[in-house]
Design a protein around this motif. Structure first.
Motif, PDB file in Angstrom:
ATOM      1  N   GLY A 167      -3.355   2.752  -5.205  1.00  0.00           N
ATOM      2  CA  GLY A 167      -4.679   3.353  -4.453  1.00  0.00           C
ATOM      3  C   GLY A 167      -4.626   4.640  -5.442  1.00  0.00           C
ATOM      4  O   GLY A 167      -4.652   5.126  -6.722  1.00  0.00           O
ATOM      5  N   ASN A 168      -4.305   5.706  -4.856  1.00  0.00           N
ATOM      6  CA  ASN A 168      -4.321   6.836  -5.268  1.00  0.00           C
ATOM      7  C   ASN A 168      -3.600   7.161  -5.373  1.00  0.00           C
ATOM      8  O   ASN A 168      -3.116   8.747  -5.837  1.00  0.00           O
ATOM      9  CB  ASN A 168      -5.010   7.614  -4.292  1.00  0.00           C
ATOM     10  CG  ASN A 168      -4.616   8.539  -2.949  1.00  0.00           C
ATOM     11  OD1 ASN A 168      -3.779   7.566  -2.664  1.00  0.00           O
ATOM     12  ND2 ASN A 168      -5.056   9.244  -1.989  1.00  0.00           N
ATOM     13  N   TRP A 198      -6.159   0.789   5.243  1.00  0.00           N
ATOM     14  CA  TRP A 198      -7.147  -0.035   3.901  1.00  0.00           C
ATOM     15  C   TRP A 198      -6.184  -0.534   3.090  1.00  0.00           C
ATOM     16  O   TRP A 198      -5.508   0.233   2.261  1.00  0.00           O
ATOM     17  CB  TRP A 198      -8.371   1.551   2.976  1.00  0.00           C
ATOM     18  CG  TRP A 198      -8.676   2.429   3.940  1.00  0.00           C
ATOM     19  CD1 TRP A 198      -8.795   3.710   4.987  1.00  0.00           C
ATOM     20  CD2 TRP A 198     -10.077   1.852   3.961  1.00  0.00           C
ATOM     21  NE1 TRP A 198      -9.813   3.881   4.783  1.00  0.00           N
ATOM     22  CE2 TRP A 198     -10.474   2.930   5.010  1.00  0.00           C
ATOM     23  CE3 TRP A 198     -10.894   1.112   3.683  1.00  0.00           C
ATOM     24  CZ2 TRP A 198     -12.335   3.166   5.516  1.00  0.00           C
ATOM     25  CZ3 TRP A 198     -12.503   0.914   4.130  1.00  0.00           C
ATOM     26  CH2 TRP A 198     -12.702   2.373   6.031  1.00  0.00           C
ATOM     27  N   ASN A 234       1.081  -1.309  -0.325  1.00  0.00           N
ATOM     28  CA  ASN A 234       0.102   0.003   0.136  1.00  0.00           C
ATOM     29  C   ASN A 234       0.745   1.290  -0.382  1.00  0.00           C
ATOM     30  O   ASN A 234       0.480   2.364  -0.192  1.00  0.00           O
ATOM     31  CB  ASN A 234      -0.952   0.577   1.103  1.00  0.00           C
ATOM     32  CG  ASN A 234      -1.491  -0.669   1.431  1.00  0.00           C
ATOM     33  OD1 ASN A 234      -3.171  -0.600   0.337  1.00  0.00           O
ATOM     34  ND2 ASN A 234      -1.491  -2.083   1.844  1.00  0.00           N
ATOM     35  N   SER A 242      -5.579  -1.386  -0.831  1.00  0.00           N
ATOM     36  CA  SER A 242      -5.557  -0.915  -1.795  1.00  0.00           C
ATOM     37  C   SER A 242      -5.919  -1.252  -3.457  1.00  0.00           C
ATOM     38  O   SER A 242      -5.137  -2.473  -2.931  1.00  0.00           O
ATOM     39  CB  SER A 242      -4.090   1.083  -2.441  1.00  0.00           C
ATOM     40  OG  SER A 242      -5.020   1.421  -1.266  1.00  0.00           O
TER      41      SER A 242
END
Length: 610
Positions: free
Chosen positions: A188-189, A175, A166, A177
């Motif tokens: 993720g982002n 979270w 992550n 991802s």
């Protein structure tokens, strides 16, 4: 695939704290340690550099005004957090080498054909123990073995496997991802890019254990940092610096290179590049055999990421500049990025695509290891807050006790040097305020009234000279908690000799003995006559009467001790004299309990007597 990995967390030396000799010694320690690793083993060093911010502590109710102001000033100050992990991996004997085309992800089975842990594991753990001991004994790095609690996640803490997948350094559960490899690596982002050195042509012409840091160097003095520091603590973005060293079969490697040299020999007439490559391969073989070098395969890459895609172009410039400082060329990975990310998972370095590695020696490969970390807070409870010179982040530093315990210095003296207006007095105010708030006693002798405000703030005693209220002392007074020990006697004798003799005059042994006898007799008289107040006046009267009679009865000659001369020279300090106030103070006598005292000598600094 049956790879065995032993994981360590490493604490490296702070940046800007090693000398040229230290860098060379640290580099040699790495070389010695790597040479202990067995055949088919891999050293994977993974340095995490993540952007963070200083979090102030506003919970303390008893904070002073200055401490609260300091916390507010430094709150959320950005800096680069560093964590260093070492993964030592042993591949099974018959494991096929990985490549960009042949990855574990594409295999039909994951169990190795033969895996004899009973024999391989103890030998590998012994080698890891030797590796750890050599590095720890160097004194530059400390290694701690990672247990399952660090490797795997639980309900309250994220392990390093989850952190890597992550790209976060947060210890809290996170979270999970999505990971996308097309069109570019995205977790993720976070938009990610991988930059690598995987060809011999990309390497600098020269490498070493250290390099000059131009920012702090001058024409006459060279300031050293580690050779790869520009890829570590000096690269101001979120990134992971992966360093791989593959220890293979030396004889097999030399045999393959010999075959390569023969092929190039036959093709040398067709192109100049083949001729140069033949000579380079020949030089490599000569050095390996002639100097008993150990050939290894190596690879170095940087995985950089940002949550703002607009910053990617700036990150590319920063990474390119970092490599150029080493005079190395960098390649941005596109097609090979998934395999490099996959191999970077802790414990999975045996799946590294070997076609992205290059041949070198242990000595040269070790130069590309990151040797430094950022400034660390001292664990000492006593110290002072200073600023990290890179980012301005506040750091708790023990300047007094810790350097003595570590053997860096043998006393607690400090020498502050700087041109006018550079902040010497400002720093000293900060130093003594920090020490005072931690319970120390402060006595200052100053010229320039630099500490008046601080003394007033802590309600200390501020002594300064003026005609109406001159500075007064009483060296003869002994407080209840004090005693007349040897140190007290010697200080009084030193004072009397300083008042009597000039700087260039010497005193005879007989004069010193006479003063010792005078002090002894004076304090005996004080014990017997409680009505006498200890001061220079009563001491002077004792010399005129009792002591003069004792000298006459002992037949002390004038050449041995001239009592008349002594009394005449010290007459100005007796009552009625010009300086009769100086040594006869009757107030502020018990200063031992006072924790902050300033003697301001600005008005009398040019007065020879005072």
């Amino acid at each position: 695939m049956g790879d065995i990995t032993v994981a360590y967390q490493a604490i490296l030396p702070e940046i800007f704290t090693l000398s040229d000799r230290d860098y060379e010694a640290f580099h040699q320690a790495w070389v010695k340690a790597i040479k202990t690793l067995p055949l088919n083993s891999i050293l994977h060093k993974q340095d995490w550099f993540t952007q963070s911010s200083h979090q102030a502590d506003f919970s303390k109710d008893n904070q002073s005004f200055l401490n609260r102001s300091s916390e507010r000033f430094f709150h959320e100050r950005p800096f680069l957090n560093h964590s260093c992990y070492l993964f030592l991996t042993l591949k099974p004997k018959n494991r096929k080498p990985s490549s960009s085309l042949f990855s574990t992800l594409l295999r039909s089975h994951i169990i190795p054909e033969e895996l004899n842990l009973r024999q391989a594991l103890p030998d590998f753990l012994d080698a890891c123990g030797q590796f750890e001991r050599i590095l720890s004994d160097s004194g530059f790095v400390s290694l701690s073995r990672l247990k399952e609690d660090w490797l795997y996640s639980n309900q309250t803490q994220a392990g390093i496997l989850e952190k890597y997948c992550n790209l976060t350094s947060d210890d809290r559960p996170i979270w999970i991802s999505d990971i996308n490899f097309k069109p570019n690596l995205q977790i993720g982002n976070k938009s990610c890019r991988i930059f690598s050195i995987n060809e011999t042509e990309d390497l600098p012409l020269l490498c070493g254990s250290r390099i000059n840091y131009d920012k702090y160097s001058t024409d006459t003095t060279k300031f050293s940092v580690g050779f790869a520091s520009s890829l570590g603590q000096l690269l101001p973005c979120n990134h992971i610096y992966n360093q791989y060293l593959f220890i293979g079969d030396t004889q097999q490697t030399l045999k393959e290179l010999e075959s390569k040299r023969l092929r190039l020999q036959s093709l040398a007439n067709y192109s100049r590049e083949n001729c140069i490559a033949r000579d380079a391969t020949n030089d490599f073989l000569n050095e390996a055999i002639g100097q008993q070098r150990i050939p290894v395969k190596a690879h170095f890459n940087i995985l950089a990421w940002t949550e703002d895609p607009n910053q990617l172009s700036e990150i590319k410039k920063q990474v390119g500049s970092a490599f150029s400082q080493m005079e190395a060329s960098v390649k941005e990975e596109t097609v090979g990025a998934p395999q490099l990310f996959w191999a970077g998972i802790p414990g999975n370095c045996a799946d590294f695509p070997m076609n992205d590695s290059f041949d070198t020696f242990v000595e040269q490969a070790s130069c590309f290891l990151n040797l430094e970390t950022g400034y660390q807070n001292s664990i000492s409870p006593f110290g002072i807050r200073l600023g990290d010179r890179q980012t301005g982040r506040p750091i708790h530093v023990d300047l007094s006790d810790e350097p003595v315990k570590k053997g860096i210095c043998t006393n607690r003296n400090k020498f502050i040097l700087g041109p006018s207006g550079s902040g010497k007095s400002f720093f000293t105010n900060h130093l003594i305020r920090s020490y005072y708030e931690q319970g120390t006693h402060v006595v200052l002798v100053d010229v320039g009234h630099s500490y008046k405000g601080l003394c007033d703030m802590v309600k200390g005693y501020y002594f300064t000279y003026d005609e109406k209220n001159p500075i007064r002392f009483n060296p003869f007074f002994i407080a209840e908690e004090d005693q007349l020990d040897t140190e007290k006697k010697e200080s009084i004798k030193t004072l009397l000799l300083a008042l009597w003799k000039k700087d260039n005059e010497t005193f005879r042994r007989s004069e010193y003995v006479a003063l010792s006898n005078a002090l002894k007799g004076y304090y005996e008289k004080l014990d017997s006559d409680k009505s006498l107040f200890p001061s220079f006046n009563s001491f002077y009267e004792y010399l005129q009467s009792d002591f003069q009679e004792a000298l006459t009865s002992d037949q002390v000659k004038e050449k041995d001790f001239d009592i008349g001369n002594f009394l005449y020279v010290l007459r100005p300090y007796y009552k009625g004299g010009e300086f009769d106030y100086l040594l006869n103070a009757s107030e502020n006598l018990d200063l031992l309990k006072e924790r902050f005292i300033v003697f301001e000598l600005d008005n009398i600094k040019d007065h020879p007597i005072l």
